[in-house]
Design an enzyme around this catalytic site. Structure first.
Site, mmCIF file in Angstrom:
data_model
loop_
_atom_site.group_PDB
_atom_site.id
_atom_site.type_symbol
_atom_site.label_atom_id
_atom_site.label_comp_id
_atom_site.label_asym_id
_atom_site.label_seq_id
_atom_site.Cartn_x
_atom_site.Cartn_y
_atom_site.Cartn_z
ATOM 1 N N TRP A 189 0.860 -1.202 0.000
ATOM 2 C CA TRP A 189 0.000 0.000 0.000
ATOM 3 C C TRP A 189 0.885 1.237 0.000
ATOM 4 O O TRP A 189 2.116 1.117 0.006
ATOM 5 C CB TRP A 189 -0.943 -0.009 1.213
ATOM 6 C CG TRP A 189 -2.299 0.544 0.879
ATOM 7 C CD1 TRP A 189 -2.746 1.820 1.108
ATOM 8 C CD2 TRP A 189 -3.378 -0.150 0.224
ATOM 9 N NE1 TRP A 189 -4.047 1.943 0.635
ATOM 10 C CE2 TRP A 189 -4.452 0.757 0.093
ATOM 11 C CE3 TRP A 189 -3.536 -1.449 -0.254
ATOM 12 C CZ2 TRP A 189 -5.660 0.421 -0.496
ATOM 13 C CZ3 TRP A 189 -4.741 -1.798 -0.840
ATOM 14 C CH2 TRP A 189 -5.792 -0.874 -0.961
ATOM 15 N N ASP A 190 0.272 2.414 0.006
ATOM 16 C CA ASP A 190 1.116 3.617 -0.062
ATOM 17 C C ASP A 190 1.733 3.977 1.287
ATOM 18 O O ASP A 190 2.466 4.957 1.397
ATOM 19 C CB ASP A 190 0.370 4.815 -0.678
ATOM 20 C CG ASP A 190 -0.896 5.210 0.057
ATOM 21 O OD1 ASP A 190 -1.183 4.628 1.120
ATOM 22 O OD2 ASP A 190 -1.616 6.099 -0.434
ATOM 23 N N TRP A 191 1.472 3.190 2.325
ATOM 24 C CA TRP A 191 2.118 3.375 3.628
ATOM 25 C C TRP A 191 2.718 2.081 4.159
ATOM 26 O O TRP A 191 3.184 2.031 5.294
ATOM 27 C CB TRP A 191 1.143 3.933 4.667
ATOM 28 C CG TRP A 191 -0.245 3.365 4.554
ATOM 29 C CD1 TRP A 191 -1.336 4.027 4.085
ATOM 30 C CD2 TRP A 191 -0.694 2.024 4.858
ATOM 31 N NE1 TRP A 191 -2.435 3.184 4.084
ATOM 32 C CE2 TRP A 191 -2.063 1.960 4.553
ATOM 33 C CE3 TRP A 191 -0.072 0.886 5.341
ATOM 34 C CZ2 TRP A 191 -2.826 0.789 4.726
ATOM 35 C CZ3 TRP A 191 -0.825 -0.279 5.512
ATOM 36 C CH2 TRP A 191 -2.187 -0.319 5.208
ATOM 37 N N ASN A 455 -14.014 1.055 1.020
ATOM 38 C CA ASN A 455 -13.214 2.277 1.036
ATOM 39 C C ASN A 455 -12.962 2.769 -0.383
ATOM 40 O O ASN A 455 -12.282 2.102 -1.168
ATOM 41 C CB ASN A 455 -11.865 2.029 1.723
ATOM 42 C CG ASN A 455 -10.937 3.231 1.606
ATOM 43 O OD1 ASN A 455 -11.129 4.233 2.279
ATOM 44 N ND2 ASN A 455 -9.946 3.149 0.724
ATOM 45 N N GLU A 456 -13.565 3.904 -0.738
ATOM 46 C CA GLU A 456 -13.276 4.682 -1.954
ATOM 47 C C GLU A 456 -13.665 4.013 -3.276
ATOM 48 O O GLU A 456 -13.264 4.471 -4.340
ATOM 49 C CB GLU A 456 -11.784 5.084 -1.995
ATOM 50 C CG GLU A 456 -11.410 5.999 -0.846
ATOM 51 C CD GLU A 456 -9.990 6.554 -0.902
ATOM 52 O OE1 GLU A 456 -9.738 7.549 -0.203
ATOM 53 O OE2 GLU A 456 -9.152 5.991 -1.628
ATOM 54 N N GLU A 553 -11.441 11.205 5.989
ATOM 55 C CA GLU A 553 -10.008 11.036 5.724
ATOM 56 C C GLU A 553 -9.425 12.380 5.313
ATOM 57 O O GLU A 553 -10.013 13.078 4.487
ATOM 58 C CB GLU A 553 -9.732 10.049 4.584
ATOM 59 C CG GLU A 553 -9.797 8.590 4.936
ATOM 60 C CD GLU A 553 -9.229 7.715 3.805
ATOM 61 O OE1 GLU A 553 -8.335 8.198 3.065
ATOM 62 O OE2 GLU A 553 -9.670 6.573 3.663
#
Length: 878
Positions: A189-191, A455-456, A553
């Site tokens: 993921w981006d984190w 989510n999204e 968010e």
């Protein structure tokens, strides 16, 4: 068959007799690689990575570039095996089941070399009938298939592509995660890193029984508006293996609310569900469960005893909490659209908090102690809500139990995130079982206030993130409605009538439903919730933020402290542009975006020592992140009671993100392991129940008073002007007493900045700073807040602060008595890797002395703290 029984008030008492035997298969197993070249012991619950680490066959997977070096682990097909003896006479039991609470993820299960079933969903409970296969001595095997290879196969076999195929290259992840029911972020993921684990990640056991067995038992407290009383719906599922019907009684006891008894019941052979309806005596005062900051988290002990023919009995106990939740979407005067806010026990509550991600890539490392530390830190920062984000996992039972006890409301996503999903028969069957299981497992927790479909994904589809040709969009819209509306929503409405279901996040709520479940613009500020990110605009300009109904968010990145990074890096990695620093950053251009945002208001570090420059840059990223999220959150909090240009009534602010999955730059306010970043200390202030919020508009300075209290508060506001070069305030003014209404944000103070400065003698925007706080009876009732009148890179008279600390022990805590030579912004106290937190940190020091407490999480000493202690303020880095 369903039995609905009305339980009447009465006293009870009975001793239980066991109907079955249970054997745990936790503990030591054998694990072997696909070609058999590697065999080792491993723990269950656990995973292959943890087993390899425990045997010293791999380094810490988080060390340096090991997420890439250890890809081979998740690409292999591993086998778990265990030989075990049944410690009771197996022939005496009519039914024997093998139960897995969680298998990660795709495996064939063999008992005594006989295939007994398959697993393919990390979030499902599996029960296999092994009555005809089990012996006194047994051999159990789980032959896993690589999740990465399985997902690729499923994608290839699908009749059309379901985007996204792969994550962006910067995330260094694996492809097609949307084709497997597994923690979506485990493919990267981006984190976070890509560690697609394999293993038995939850409990496994054998259950043997005669006559009947209780499969599950769940309950929902329901408030009856008509009778103005509480009821309890209890549902119990039985597997009746007796050839004849079984008669008996059910006794429910809630001692503090009186005790209740049933009429006789009769269970027919087969799978049976018993529904009990308990009326709580209206003469008893039921204390409700409240979120943190709004009341107590009162719960009541309940026992339910099934007394069956032949002296057999089954007893269960649980904690029952009573609370109501409503999601209010209704017209607002002077504003297009609808409100979007939650009422708990009839009271509108501003949701303030953050978003929760998995606390580790390897779930066996997530202990109860770690969960307590992270959740207690959320409460200590005055949060009342966490959103369990849909790309992680449905958290372990302990997580929700702690949220119940701590008063943390949970917005619970189902585990679908940032992707479109297939809707073939096998996938849908698996999802339906997953959703039903998770609702039954979790619905009795008062902390969970909403289910959310994904989510999204509404945004991904309607904003066309994946560049789907217009002519093909209808296929994916149809899939979306099948998955989230015709299946997930349908199951939620059938299984749980006590809390709202939100289709997606962000969504336009009722407006999305009206538009056929997908809104043309899911980011409309006048409906539902929004997610907002902008790394390019100056975050000190509050006008860039959406005056939305609910912001679920938002955030900015920072780097974790050097002491956290040091554990997983080597000396050559310790610079901002090192290969390691770029590798650890999974958000495109993230490191540069942080420097850009810093550059708006601060000078970059000027040290000639490369290591010191790295540490100073880390410090500045945390200053920037804390200040940005502070300004944005304060904007949302002061927007709760007003409509400006048709927008406002903001009733939720959940920043991204609370916690970290590893040691890397991210949006988190808590580092991996729980250390507080500067942002988390700031959150303790900007989420305070009473808060003065200052901002400028066209050279006029405003202060709003924000109250989350249930009652009105009599207070006054003190505003002070300080120069950067003096510890004595230049001037100070106080308002008259005013009444700050509970649950409101109101204007308290308004003054032209030039007039304010002129009235204060020799002051300019560059040479002065404002501070302000609320007080009652001469005591502060809010944190002291501040407002910079210019960028700190332009400040005049800011000298290098010499700050000393004398440390003393006071019981279990330590006092740091600080003294400064001059005004010091962003004073940062650090004790390296000593676990604990300060009472305050990152603060503006405008007085000569200040005492800050340190709360250790593990035993430490004064000398250890003195050795590790470092203090930094803004001028130290130039």
């Amino acid at each position: 068959m369903r039995l609905r029984l009305l339980l009447l008030l009465a006293l009870c008492g009975a001793g239980p007799t066991a109907l079955g035997r249970s054997l745990s298969l936790r503990g030591s197993w054998r694990i072997r690689s696909g070609n058999g070249s590697l065999e080792l012991p491993g723990r269950v619950p656990g995973c292959v990575h943890s087993a390899l680490l425990q045997r010293g066959l791999i380094q810490d997977p988080y060390y340096r570039f090991n997420d890439l070096n250890y890809r081979w682990i998740s690409l292999d097909n591993w086998t778990y095996s265990k030989k075990f003896k049944i410690p009771f006479n197996i022939s005496k039991w009519q039914k024997v089941n093998l139960i897995f609470e969680g298998v990660d993820t795709v495996a064939k299960v063999l008992l005594n070399s006989v295939p007994i079933g398959k697993t393919g969903n990390m979030f499902k409970r599996y029960s296999f009938d092994i009555t005809s296969v089990v012996r006194e001595v047994n051999s159990l095997e789980l032959c896993f298939q690589s999740s990465v290879l399985y997902a690729a196969q499923r994608s290839k076999a699908h009749s059309y592509s379901v985007p996204p195929d792969c994550p962006p290259p910067v995330q260094k992840g694996q492809c097609h995660v949307n084709f497997i029911r597994k923690e979506q972020s485990s493919f990267g993921w981006d984190w976070g890193p890509s560690f697609p684990t394999q293993g038995i990640w939850k409990d496994v056991r054998i259950e043997a029984y005669n006559i009947c067995h209780l499969n599950y038992f769940m309950f929902s407290p329901i408030y009856d508006n008509h009778t103005q009383g509480w009821n309890l719906e209890i549902e119990s599922s039985f597997d009746v293996v007796s050839s004849k019907p079984i008669s008996g009684q059910v006794i429910v006891a809630i001692p503090k609310l009186q005790t209740q008894q049933t009429y006789s019941i009769e269970l027919q052979p087969g799978e049976r569900i018993v529904e009990l309806f308990v009326k709580i005596n209206k003469n008893v005062t039921v204390e409700t469960w409240w979120p943190h900051g709004h009341g107590n988290q009162t719960g009541y002990n309940m026992t339910i005893l099934f007394k069956l023919d032949g002296g057999l009995s089954i007893e269960k106990s649980a904690k029952v909490y009573f609370r109501t939740v409503e999601l209010i979407e209704e017209p607002i005067e002077g504003s297009r659209g609808l409100s979007f806010y939650f009422k708990i026990n009839g009271l509108p509550i501003f949701l303030k908090g953050s978003n929760w991600i998995p606390a580790d890539s390897f779930q066996d490392r997530v202990t109860s102690d770690l969960l307590w530390l992270l959740l207690q830190s959320a409460v200590d920062a005055n949060m009342n809500t966490l959103r369990v984000w849909g790309g992680g996992i449905y958290e372990q039972d302990e997580f929700y139990r702690l949220c119940d006890e701590l008063g943390i409301m949970v917005w619970q996503d189902f585990m679908f995130a940032c992707a479109l999903y297939p809707t073939d028969r096998d996938f849908m069957n698996s999802v339906r079982a997953e959703v039903a299981h998770q609702i039954r497992r979790l619905k009795y927790h008062p902390s969970i206030i909403a289910w959310s479909g994904n989510n999204e994904n509404e945004a991904a589809l309607m904003m066309n993130w994946y560049n789907i040709p217009a002519g093909e969009l209808h296929t994916y819209i149809k899939d979306y409605v099948i998955l989230y509306v015709k299946n997930i929503r349908k199951i939620v409405l059938a299984e749980d009538k006590t809390r709202p279901f939100i289709i997606s996040s962000p969504t336009n709520g009722a407006e999305s439903i009206k538009e056929g479940w997908l809104s043309v613009n899911p980011y409309d500020n006048n409906f539902g919730d929004v997610h907002f990110y902008d790394y390019i605009s100056d975050c000190w300009n509050w006008k860039v933020f959406p005056k939305a109904r609910f912001v679920s968010e938002y955030g900015y990145q920072s780097w974790p402290s050097f002491s956290t990074l040091e554990k997983v890096s080597s000396e050559e990695d310790w610079s901002y542009n090192s290969k390691f620093s770029l590798h650890r950053q999974h958000h495109a251009d993230g490191n540069n975006e942080m420097l850009l945002q810093i550059g708006f208001h601060f000078k970059l570090p000027e040290s000639t020592d490369p290591l010191q420059t790295f540490k100073d840059t880390i410090y500045l990223t945390q200053v920037m992140q804390a200040q940005c999220v502070k300004i944005e959150t304060e904007f949302y909090r002061r927007s709760r009671s007003e409509i400006v240009d048709g927008q406002g009534y903001t009733m939720g602010a959940l920043y991204w993100q609370l916690n970290d999955i590893w040691q890397a730059p991210s949006w988190a306010s808590l580092e991996y392991g729980g250390k507080w970043k500067m942002l988390h200390y700031f959150a303790r202030h900007f989420f305070a129940p009473l808060l003065p919020v200052g901002f400028e508009d066209q050279d006029v300075f405003f202060i709003y008073g924000v109250s989350d209290l249930r009652s009105d508060c009599k207070a006054k506001l003190t505003v002070r002007v300080h120069t950067w070069h003096s510890l004595e305030p230049l001037c100070s003014s106080e308002t008259e007493h005013f009444v700050l209404k509970g649950g409101k944000a109101v204007l308290l103070y308004k003054e032209s900045v030039p007039v304010l400065l002129e009235n204060c003698g020799n002051c300019t925007r560059q040479s002065c700073v404002l501070s302000f706080y609320l007080s009652a009876d001469s005591q502060p009732v809010s944190p002291a807040n501040y407002h910079f009148l210019s960028s700190l890179s332009e400040s005049v008279g800011l000298h290098k602060a010499h700050i000393t600390a004398i440390i003393s022990q006071q019981g279990d805590t330590f006092a740091f008595d600080l003294e400064t030579s001059t005004v010091a912004p962003f004073v940062w106290l650090d004790v390296g890797s000593i676990p604990g937190r300060f009472s305050d940190n990152g603060f503006l020091m405008t007085e000569k002395t200040r005492t800050v407490l340190f709360y250790p999480w593990k035993p430490t000493s004064k000398s250890e703290l003195e050795q590790s202690f470092r203090v930094t303020s803004l001028t130290d880095i130039y």
